[in-house]
Design a protein around this motif. Structure first.
Motif, short mmCIF file in Angstrom:
data_model
loop_
_atom_site.label_atom_id
_atom_site.label_comp_id
_atom_site.label_asym_id
_atom_site.label_seq_id
_atom_site.Cartn_x
_atom_site.Cartn_y
_atom_site.Cartn_z
N GLY A 155 42.03 36.96 25.41
CA GLY A 155 42.27 36.17 27.18
C GLY A 155 42.12 37.30 28.02
N ILE A 156 42.80 38.66 27.74
CA ILE A 156 42.34 39.68 28.70
C ILE A 156 41.17 39.19 28.48
N PHE A 157 40.31 39.54 27.37
CA PHE A 157 38.47 39.78 27.52
C PHE A 157 38.14 38.50 28.53
N VAL A 158 38.45 37.36 28.02
CA VAL A 158 37.63 36.30 28.97
C VAL A 158 37.54 36.48 30.67
N ILE A 159 39.13 37.00 30.81
CA ILE A 159 39.60 37.19 32.67
C ILE A 159 38.75 38.95 32.98
N SER A 160 38.13 39.21 31.84
CA SER A 160 37.52 40.04 32.27
C SER A 160 36.14 40.45 32.42
N ILE A 161 36.13 39.06 32.28
CA ILE A 161 34.59 38.35 32.24
C ILE A 161 34.39 37.46 33.10
N ILE A 162 35.13 37.31 33.60
CA ILE A 162 35.59 36.08 34.81
C ILE A 162 36.21 37.53 36.43
#
Length: 160
Positions: free
Chosen positions: A131-138
């Motif tokens: 989840g942190i990875f996905v939000i970092s991409i966003i």
């Protein structure tokens, strides 16, 4: 800049559906917490930090969804290159950082809980890290969108 109204309407519907899911999660969380506290009374005090993180997550995500909805409205009205759009992108980015912080806080709480109970937290921790990875991409996408918009607005104010 002409934008097809159907694509922005589709994105607005998706944002609305995600918002309904967030509302359902906020309604369901206390019931699930009470049920879990009855099953595991010895670790019930760990539910409070989880609930604080979950509701903080929901509030931050709701604010970001609202700003994304406003941004789509600006795009529909051909005000994509405006100060309002830039402010919406900034708020979305701040919400993303808040969500990352709350996920990290929840993971720390989970690790402490696993030490107390002796359970293996590998699954939930890996989901949190994803989840942190996905939000970092966003967040990176918001930053990439924000910089040219900021430069465009600065050039327009210099030319006026």
């Amino acid at each position: 800049m002409m934008v097809k109204r159907g694509s922005t309407t589709f994105l607005k519907v998706i944002i609305f559906l995600i918002g309904i899911g967030m509302l359902a999660l906020c309604i369901w969380l206390p019931e699930a917490a009470v049920r879990d506290a009855r099953v595991h009374p010895d670790t019930a005090y760990f539910l409070i930090p989880f609930l604080v993180c979950a509701y903080g997550f929901c509030i931050s995500l709701s604010v970001a969804l609202y700003q994304a909805y406003k941004l789509l409205t600006y795009i529909e009205k051909s005000h994509a290159f405006s100060e309002s759009s830039l402010n919406s992108l900034k708020i979305i980015k701040k919400c993303a950082f808040t969500v990352i912080f709350l996920i990290l806080l929840g993971l720390v709480n989970l690790k402490v809980l696993s030490i107390v109970t002796g359970d293996d937290p590998a699954g939930p921790i890996s989901l949190g890290l994803m989840g942190i990875f996905v939000i970092s991409i966003i967040t990176a996408i918001m930053d990439v969108l924000q910089k040219p918009l900021k430069n465009f607005l600065e050039l327009n104010t210099e030319n006026d």
